[in-house]
Write a protein that holds these residues in place. Structure first.
Motif, mmCIF file in Angstrom:
data_model
loop_
_atom_site.group_PDB
_atom_site.id
_atom_site.type_symbol
_atom_site.label_atom_id
_atom_site.label_comp_id
_atom_site.label_asym_id
_atom_site.label_seq_id
_atom_site.Cartn_x
_atom_site.Cartn_y
_atom_site.Cartn_z
ATOM 1 N N GLU A 195 32.008 10.679 33.273
ATOM 2 C CA GLU A 195 31.273 9.459 32.919
ATOM 3 C C GLU A 195 30.477 8.953 34.123
ATOM 4 O OE1 GLU A 195 32.120 4.817 31.636
ATOM 5 O OE2 GLU A 195 33.625 6.334 31.124
ATOM 6 N N LEU A 196 31.080 9.017 35.298
ATOM 7 C CA LEU A 196 30.383 8.598 36.516
ATOM 8 C C LEU A 196 29.211 9.535 36.816
ATOM 9 C CD1 LEU A 196 30.785 6.257 38.500
ATOM 10 C CD2 LEU A 196 32.200 7.778 39.889
ATOM 11 N N CYS A 197 29.409 10.839 36.612
ATOM 12 C CA CYS A 197 28.307 11.794 36.779
ATOM 13 C C CYS A 197 27.147 11.468 35.853
ATOM 14 C CB CYS A 197 28.793 13.213 36.482
ATOM 15 S SG CYS A 197 29.917 13.937 37.681
ATOM 16 N N GLU A 198 27.447 11.195 34.604
ATOM 17 C CA GLU A 198 26.394 10.919 33.627
ATOM 18 C C GLU A 198 25.662 9.623 33.951
ATOM 19 O OE1 GLU A 198 25.363 13.034 31.645
ATOM 20 O OE2 GLU A 198 26.880 13.999 30.406
ATOM 21 N N ALA A 199 26.387 8.633 34.481
ATOM 22 C CA ALA A 199 25.783 7.337 34.786
ATOM 23 C C ALA A 199 24.875 7.400 36.011
ATOM 24 C CB ALA A 199 26.872 6.293 34.988
ATOM 25 N N HIS A 200 25.083 8.420 36.875
ATOM 26 C CA HIS A 200 24.315 8.516 38.121
ATOM 27 C C HIS A 200 23.790 9.939 38.295
ATOM 28 C CE1 HIS A 200 25.598 4.488 39.273
ATOM 29 N NE2 HIS A 200 26.758 4.826 38.756
ATOM 30 N N PRO A 201 22.839 10.353 37.456
ATOM 31 C CA PRO A 201 22.367 11.745 37.487
ATOM 32 C C PRO A 201 21.666 12.126 38.780
ATOM 33 C CG PRO A 201 20.985 10.408 36.056
ATOM 34 C CD PRO A 201 22.172 9.565 36.406
ATOM 35 N N GLY A 202 21.218 11.131 39.558
ATOM 36 C CA GLY A 202 20.566 11.450 40.817
ATOM 37 C C GLY A 202 21.513 11.605 41.989
ATOM 38 N N ALA A 203 22.800 11.364 41.755
ATOM 39 C CA ALA A 203 23.794 11.459 42.821
ATOM 40 C C ALA A 203 24.585 12.754 42.706
ATOM 41 C CB ALA A 203 24.749 10.273 42.766
ATOM 42 N N VAL A 204 25.085 13.231 43.838
ATOM 43 C CA VAL A 204 26.042 14.331 43.857
ATOM 44 C C VAL A 204 27.444 13.724 43.839
ATOM 45 C CG1 VAL A 204 26.957 16.278 45.168
ATOM 46 C CG2 VAL A 204 24.494 15.838 45.130
ATOM 47 N N VAL A 205 28.250 14.102 42.876
ATOM 48 C CA VAL A 205 29.640 13.642 42.807
ATOM 49 C C VAL A 205 30.532 14.723 43.402
ATOM 50 C CG1 VAL A 205 31.534 12.963 41.288
ATOM 51 C CG2 VAL A 205 29.197 12.182 40.802
ATOM 52 N N ILE A 206 31.399 14.325 44.311
ATOM 53 C CA ILE A 206 32.345 15.244 44.941
ATOM 54 C C ILE A 206 33.742 14.829 44.511
ATOM 55 C CG2 ILE A 206 33.243 16.165 47.103
ATOM 56 C CD1 ILE A 206 30.553 15.505 48.400
ATOM 57 N N ALA A 207 34.393 15.673 43.728
ATOM 58 C CA ALA A 207 35.716 15.362 43.182
ATOM 59 C C ALA A 207 36.804 15.890 44.107
ATOM 60 C CB ALA A 207 35.867 15.954 41.786
ATOM 61 N N THR A 208 37.706 14.996 44.518
ATOM 62 C CA THR A 208 38.785 15.345 45.440
ATOM 63 C C THR A 208 40.129 14.871 44.874
ATOM 64 O OG1 THR A 208 38.666 13.274 46.712
ATOM 65 C CG2 THR A 208 37.151 15.039 47.355
ATOM 66 N N HIS A 209 41.156 14.925 45.725
ATOM 67 C CA HIS A 209 42.495 14.430 45.381
ATOM 68 C C HIS A 209 43.077 15.246 44.212
ATOM 69 C CE1 HIS A 209 45.847 11.692 45.015
ATOM 70 N NE2 HIS A 209 45.274 10.720 45.733
ATOM 71 N N MET A 210 42.995 16.579 44.335
ATOM 72 C CA MET A 210 43.432 17.446 43.243
ATOM 73 C C MET A 210 44.367 18.527 43.774
ATOM 74 S SD MET A 210 39.756 17.788 41.274
ATOM 75 C CE MET A 210 40.462 18.143 39.690
ATOM 76 N N GLU A 211 45.299 18.932 42.899
ATOM 77 C CA GLU A 211 46.202 20.063 43.137
ATOM 78 C C GLU A 211 47.067 19.882 44.390
ATOM 79 O OE1 GLU A 211 44.037 23.771 42.858
ATOM 80 O OE2 GLU A 211 42.974 23.123 41.059
ATOM 81 N N ALA A 212 47.470 18.629 44.644
ATOM 82 C CA ALA A 212 48.306 18.364 45.812
ATOM 83 C C ALA A 212 49.558 17.568 45.486
ATOM 84 C CB ALA A 212 47.500 17.619 46.875
ATOM 85 N N LEU A 213 49.578 16.886 44.335
ATOM 86 C CA LEU A 213 50.704 16.024 43.979
ATOM 87 C C LEU A 213 51.174 16.340 42.566
ATOM 88 C CD1 LEU A 213 49.290 12.663 45.359
ATOM 89 C CD2 LEU A 213 50.900 14.206 46.494
ATOM 90 N N ASP A 214 52.481 16.222 42.360
ATOM 91 C CA ASP A 214 53.031 16.727 41.092
ATOM 92 C C ASP A 214 52.923 15.748 39.929
ATOM 93 O OD1 ASP A 214 55.146 14.983 41.910
ATOM 94 O OD2 ASP A 214 56.629 16.260 40.941
ATOM 95 N N HIS A 215 52.362 14.547 40.151
ATOM 96 C CA HIS A 215 52.126 13.663 39.001
ATOM 97 C C HIS A 215 50.668 13.715 38.548
ATOM 98 C CE1 HIS A 215 50.782 11.307 42.312
ATOM 99 N NE2 HIS A 215 50.959 10.114 41.819
ATOM 100 N N ALA A 216 49.911 14.671 39.082
ATOM 101 C CA ALA A 216 48.530 14.878 38.633
ATOM 102 C C ALA A 216 48.518 15.565 37.270
ATOM 103 C CB ALA A 216 47.775 15.719 39.649
ATOM 104 N N THR A 217 47.428 15.340 36.520
ATOM 105 C CA THR A 217 47.299 15.944 35.192
ATOM 106 C C THR A 217 46.025 16.780 35.048
ATOM 107 O OG1 THR A 217 46.128 14.003 34.293
ATOM 108 C CG2 THR A 217 48.537 13.993 34.159
ATOM 109 N N VAL A 218 45.152 16.779 36.076
ATOM 110 C CA VAL A 218 43.881 17.503 36.016
ATOM 111 C C VAL A 218 43.771 18.391 37.245
ATOM 112 C CG1 VAL A 218 41.366 17.293 35.954
ATOM 113 C CG2 VAL A 218 42.777 15.574 34.804
ATOM 114 N N ASP A 219 43.465 19.683 37.025
ATOM 115 C CA ASP A 219 43.225 20.563 38.174
ATOM 116 C C ASP A 219 41.736 20.906 38.258
ATOM 117 O OD1 ASP A 219 42.768 22.565 36.265
ATOM 118 O OD2 ASP A 219 44.723 23.509 36.567
#
Length: 256
Positions: A195-219
């Motif tokens: 949703e943030l990507c779609e709202a700001h098509p001129g920006a580069v979104v860098i997704a972090t905070h992944m695959e490091a903690l066991d209560h995460a739900t998205v890899d």
């Protein structure tokens, strides 16, 4: 601008001639308890030695005091004379760990040519927000550099949407693992990131905070698959591996 994702939320940001270390979690793999019973945390090793991570750092930023953003090893290993920027209310705890140059960020701070501005963030929704405590986002601006909006440990909620729109950043860093507490999301998931990507098509979104903690739900693979299904390519959504450095240049002025 260079952004190196080290692990989880830990970033090494080279910006306007300064090197900033954001949310240092330096503990060894499986050195802290599990949140869900799935795995001890963190779930991944650091990609390089701590000495290398700390090399050249001019400024440390601690967005909040959860262990995956400022752990016991960071408190021990980071030189105590390095300046630390934090949110108001956390400064005495950081000073108690021995740090001698701690500044709470009320509104904005000038660091040489860089202006760092505190931005709204909310670590979940409903009753879980009180359990998670106060957090903050940040915006970085400097002459000749892309404007960077760092969302921090936050869900996508109206004040954050408004702040990103007002900042009009060239780069947006999200925490996108969809971690849950009491079965409630406490950071962005794939849907909110896109949703943030779609709202700001001129920006580069860098997704972090992944695959490091066991209560995460998205890899990473699931986020990439969801992005491709919406027609959002790797030029607009970057999903770095641990240790990867992304370089982004300031956009050329209109008409240049």
């Amino acid at each position: 601008m260079q952004i190196q994702l080290l692990r989880n939320a830990l970033l090494k940001l080279t910006y306007a001639g300064r090197t900033l270390l954001i949310d240092p979690d330096l503990g060894a793999k499986h050195s802290r308890p599990s949140f869900t019973g799935r795995s001890q945390n963190p779930m991944a090793d650091l990609p390089e030695p701590i000495e290398s991570i700390l090399a050249g750092v001019d400024q440390v930023i601690v967005s909040h005091l959860h262990a995956d953003h400022f752990d016991a090893v960071a408190k021990e290993r980071i030189p105590k004379e390095l300046p630390v920027l934090c949110q108001p209310g956390d400064e005495e705890t950081i000073r108690a760990a021995g740090f001698t140059n701690v500044t709470p960020l009320e509104h904005f701070l000038r660091l040489g040519p860089i202006v760092i501005t505190r931005q709204p963030a909310q670590h979940g929704t409903g009753a879980v927000v009180a359990k998670m405590g106060q957090v903050m986002g940040l915006a970085f601006e400097a002459p000749g550099e892309p404007t960077l909006y760092w969302c921090g440990d936050s869900v996508l909620y109206p004040p954050l949407r408004d702040a990103v729109a007002a900042t009009a950043p060239d780069v947006i860093v999200t925490h996108s693992c969809g971690a849950k507490w009491d079965d409630t999301p406490i950071v962005m998931d794939a849907e909110q990131t896109l949703e943030l990507c779609e709202a700001h098509p001129g920006a580069v979104v860098i997704a972090t905070h992944m695959e490091a903690l066991d209560h995460a739900t998205v890899d990473r693979a699931a986020l990439r698959q969801a992005a491709e299904a919406q027609g959002i390519g790797a030029d607009r959504l970057r999903i770095p591996a641990d240790g990867e450095t992304i370089e982004i240049r300031c956009p050329a002025p209109a008409g240049a």
